[in-house]
Design an enzyme around this catalytic site. Structure first.
Site, PDB file in Angstrom:
ATOM      1  N   SER A   1       0.838  -1.187   0.000  1.00 35.06           N
ATOM      2  CA  SER A   1       0.000   0.000   0.000  1.00 35.06           C
ATOM      3  C   SER A   1       0.881   1.247   0.000  1.00 35.06           C
ATOM      4  CB  SER A   1      -0.904  -0.004   1.240  1.00 35.06           C
ATOM      5  OG  SER A   1      -1.712   1.147   1.273  1.00 35.06           O
ATOM      6  N   GLY A   2       0.607   2.153  -0.933  1.00 33.59           N
ATOM      7  CA  GLY A   2       1.377   3.391  -1.028  1.00 33.59           C
ATOM      8  C   GLY A   2       2.558   3.320  -1.968  1.00 33.59           C
TER       9      GLY A   2
ATOM     10  N   THR B   1      -1.858   2.629  -8.171  1.00 37.41           N
ATOM     11  CA  THR B   1      -2.913   3.383  -8.851  1.00 37.41           C
ATOM     12  C   THR B   1      -2.332   4.346  -9.876  1.00 37.41           C
ATOM     13  OG1 THR B   1      -4.355   3.221  -6.908  1.00 37.41           O
ATOM     14  CG2 THR B   1      -4.848   4.955  -8.496  1.00 37.41           C
TER      15      THR B   1
ATOM     16  N   ASN C   1      -0.616   6.164   2.760  1.00 32.45           N
ATOM     17  CA  ASN C   1      -0.848   6.667   1.409  1.00 32.45           C
ATOM     18  C   ASN C   1      -1.974   7.685   1.441  1.00 32.45           C
ATOM     19  OD1 ASN C   1      -1.180   7.032  -1.313  1.00 32.45           O
ATOM     20  ND2 ASN C   1      -1.739   4.917  -1.777  1.00 32.45           N
TER      21      ASN C   1
ATOM     22  N   GLU D   1      -1.278  -5.426   3.325  1.00 32.58           N
ATOM     23  CA  GLU D   1      -1.396  -4.451   4.404  1.00 32.58           C
ATOM     24  C   GLU D   1      -1.178  -5.101   5.771  1.00 32.58           C
ATOM     25  OE1 GLU D   1      -4.637  -1.338   2.467  1.00 32.58           O
ATOM     26  OE2 GLU D   1      -5.327  -2.877   3.862  1.00 32.58           O
TER      27      GLU D   1
ATOM     28  N   SER E   1      -5.041   6.157  -1.230  1.00 33.65           N
ATOM     29  CA  SER E   1      -5.042   4.692  -1.243  1.00 33.65           C
ATOM     30  C   SER E   1      -6.347   4.148  -1.819  1.00 33.65           C
ATOM     31  CB  SER E   1      -4.856   4.162   0.187  1.00 33.65           C
ATOM     32  OG  SER E   1      -4.924   2.754   0.211  1.00 33.65           O
ATOM     33  N   SER E   2      -6.232   3.214  -2.753  1.00 32.72           N
ATOM     34  CA  SER E   2      -7.418   2.556  -3.304  1.00 32.72           C
ATOM     35  C   SER E   2      -7.983   1.609  -2.259  1.00 32.72           C
ATOM     36  CB  SER E   2      -7.067   1.773  -4.572  1.00 32.72           C
ATOM     37  OG  SER E   2      -6.665   2.628  -5.601  1.00 32.72           O
TER      38      SER E   2
ATOM     39  N   GLY F   1      -2.805  -3.247  -2.030  1.00 32.25           N
ATOM     40  CA  GLY F   1      -1.573  -3.951  -1.713  1.00 32.25           C
ATOM     41  C   GLY F   1      -1.633  -4.641  -0.363  1.00 32.25           C
TER      42      GLY F   1
END
Length: 705
Positions: A43-44, A48, A94, A321, A97-98, A319
């Protein structure tokens, strides 16, 4: 930048996401085989942003309009800002973040032009609407609306500032603004995306009405002991006006839902304040989740995917986590990444070496010690996988999160190498050893999240809305149609499932979606983009070596590099090699009866000329295999050969054109001479004395028939 990478070989240019996208595009147009681009990472790490770059590149080089500016390409590009507004949020790692996964499919016609597209969304984190971790934000759309809606709209919908809404304020006022993000500009981008994607004024109005009503519902307060009453009923009037539903019925459905008693009569139950708040939150999550699915469906209707065309699929999914508190959503996200990591391992290591074995080339099998199958089985394999046990507990009325956790511990502690239970943690926790580290999960509210319940009366209240599109949301996008026989809101499956006797759970639906995704990926040629987060401080131009190396090691990238250097990553079938490179050997025809022998003849000539190294290739049963760097050299030799042939072809073409031009000019010259002779003869005849005498006597000469 796009022009720089367009049509270039990977070894000609610096590594870039555009190069991966170009390779996938060239392969789908040349071989008509569907491709997939898996963009993965923590994540981050930038998944995306890289997804947007891939779509931007494909739209630019394969768009029907000039420079990729056609209407369809613009619609595909504009899908991202809209989905980001409703599906992305700030987390501790992030700022954008999605909070959902997506698989974007872009189809191409026979001419290599974009013909359509579609989006499949995975597991939107609906619980974020009601609550989230410290220092995190709700979805962007709420802040955009409060910042940029017109004063008239705000007044009409009774909207004020973020700190006046519990669903936003429960993370702290410092989360209202995000660094390097202008909510006013982002809201304009959201509106522009809606317009490009064909959302009419009423549909746009519905999106903002639902979001506004969610903010107001979060402010509902309840009091009482065994039964509850609403402290601030004026909020119900605001929500009723926004959703065009009966405010009184809505209030009763929240605090006094009806259940079926004796098989015939609906009797009102009375919920205590905590359960009434949970009922309210369930309604909010259902509203937002179904609104999101409706928006995705609307986008797909606009993009009009062509199922029979070859496609490039771009996977952008949350991602891996590890938070302080990891719940059901994190298990689903991490399980997805575990499956994708196994897909990568299988493609890079197992299938690669299996291909060598089948083709009977000289190769010693290697074991890289990377296998996620044990963790995957722990989570999803019947009969004792975590998801399987969760589904079993979800259908038992008296089951609790505690009984579910105890069942997990009984079946797996000490029996499965990837499962553990910390003695120092809460009784509602357990640990799983994933490929990227050990994660402790908290099972609080897992049964409720898996059932995704909604009271029958709440369903009926929203279905009775005077806004047709809103009432349809609770028909077309229901996971399970609410059943008044269950006080929990869990009931029979919706008619659209085709399994009326089965209760559909979130975990079950997600497993089916994930299996379908993996089947789709398995039918394509995959390309991998590994996003690496350089540091955990969100600071540019700073690389933490330990963090980067840990990600490379966990993702299998180091082993991937190793097998690429040791193995034969480039291979072609003999017929395909012959068809493409026959012109490198003058005596070899384009279609030979024995493609393998013809291929050997071409390669022998290339070895003799020093183009390739004989020690860096092998002949299999049906394919020729090359080590890294050899095939690009052959491709370069082909381009040089074509470079020598082009002047010859150009000379022939120019000679033909010149001869045609000369012949045309000669014909015109002859025609001019013929006209000149005719005109001169006419002038001479016209001035002849005999002709003038004839003209004068002509009227006096009698004609005899």
């Amino acid at each position: 930048m796009i022009d720089f990478y367009n049509g270039k070989r990977r070894d000609e240019v610096a590594p870039h996401v555009f190069s991966i996208a170009d390779g996938a595009y060239r392969k789908v147009t040349a071989e008509k085989q569907s491709q997939s681009i898996l963009i993965t990472g923590e994540s981050g790490a930038g998944k995306t942003e890289n997804t947007k770059k891939v779509i931007q590149y494909l739209a630019a080089i394969a768009g029907s309009g000039e420079g990729g500016k056609g209407a369809l390409e613009q619609q595909i590009l504009q899908a991202n800002p809209l989905l980001e507004a409703l599906g992305n949020a700030k987390t501790t790692k992030n700022n954008n973040s999605s909070r959902f996964g997506k698989f974007i499919k872009i189809t191409f016609d026979d001419h290599g032009k974009i013909s359509g597209g579609s989006i499949v969304s995975y597991l939107l984190e609906k619980s974020r609407v009601c609550a989230r971790g410290a220092d995190e934000r709700n979805f962007h759309i709420f802040y955009q609306m409060l910042e940029a809606l017109s004063p008239q709209k705000k007044a009409a919908w009774s909207l004020t500032k973020p700190d006046n809404y519990r669903y936003l304020a429960n993370s702290g006022a410092h989360t209202f603004k995000v660094e390097r993000m202008d909510d006013t500009k982002e809201f304009q981008h959201t509106l522009e995306a809606m317009n490009v994607l064909g959302f009419n004024e009423q549909e746009q109005d519905l999106v903002f009405r639902v979001c506004a009503s969610i903010l107001h519902l979060g402010n509902l307060e309840f009091k009482g002991d065994e039964t509850s009453t609403i402290v601030n009923p004026t909020i119900l009037d605001i929500v009723g006006d926004l959703l065009r539903v009966d405010a009184q019925h809505l209030g009763q459905a929240i605090i006094s839902p009806r259940i079926l008693a004796g098989g015939r009569d609906l009797i009102a139950t009375h919920l205590n304040p905590d359960k009434a708040a949970s009922s309210r939150d369930a309604l909010v999550k259902a509203l937002y989740g179904r609104l999101f699915l409706w928006i995705v469906g609307k986008i797909n209707d606009t993009l009009r995917v062509k199922p029979k065309h070859s496609f490039i699929g771009i996977l952008d999914i949350a991602g891996f986590e590890i938070f302080k508190s990891n719940s059901f959503e994190q298990l689903c996200i991490n399980f997805t990444n575990e499956r994708l990591q196994q897909f990568f391992n299988n493609h890079m290591f197992n299938l690669e070496q299996e291909e060598y074995r089948k083709e009977k080339i000289e190769w010693q099998m290697l074991d890289f010690g990377i296998d996620s199958q044990a963790t995957i089985d722990l989570i999803s394999k019947k009969p004792k996988g975590i998801f399987i046990l969760l589904d079993e507990e979800s259908v038992f009325p008296k089951a609790t999160d505690k009984s579910f956790t105890e069942k997990l511990v009984k079946n797996h502690e000490g029996k499965h190498p990837k499962f553990s239970k910390s003695l120092l943690s809460s009784e509602l926790t357990f640990q799983i050893s994933h490929y990227a580290g050990t994660v402790e999960y908290d099972t609080t509210n897992w049964l409720e999240k898996n059932r995704d319940p909604l009271q029958h009366d709440l369903e009926q209240t929203i279905k009775a809305s005077e806004i047709p599109s809103l009432s349809k949301l609770f028909v077309a996008y229901a996971l399970n149609e609410a059943d008044p026989t269950s006080s929990a809101g869990a009931g029979k499956a919706s008619s659209r499932s085709g399994k009326a006797a089965n209760f559909i759970t979130v975990a079950g639906q997600y497993r089916d979606q994930l299996n379908e995704l993996l089947d789709t990926l398995g039918s394509t040629y995959p390309h991998f983009i590994r996003c690496i987060i350089p540091n955990h401080k969100q600071v540019k131009l700073v690389i933490d070596d330990a963090i980067v190396l840990d990600q490379l090691r966990c993702n299998g990238v180091l082993e991937g590099i190793k097998i690429s250097r040791m193995g034969y990553p480039n291979r072609l079938k003999y017929a395909a090699f012959l068809k493409r490179y026959y012109l490198l050997a003058e005596h070899v025809p384009r279609k030979a009866p024995d493609p393998k022998a013809a291929t050997k003849a071409i390669v022998d000539l290339l070895i003799k000329d020093g183009v390739v190294d004989a020690t860096k290739l092998q002949y299999g049963l049906t394919k020729i295999f090359f080590r890294v760097g050899e095939l690009p050299r052959i491709e370069e030799a082909r381009e040089k050969k074509i470079g020598t042939l082009i002047p010859v072809v150009q000379a022939c073409a120019r000679g033909y054109i010149a001869r045609k031009f000369y012949s045309s000019k000669k014909e015109k010259e002859v025609a001019v001479y013929t006209l000149q002779r005719g005109i001169r003869a006419w002038l001479e005849f016209k001035n002849s004395p005999w002709y003038r005498l004839y003209q004068k006597a002509k009227s006096k000469i009698k004609r005899v028939n």
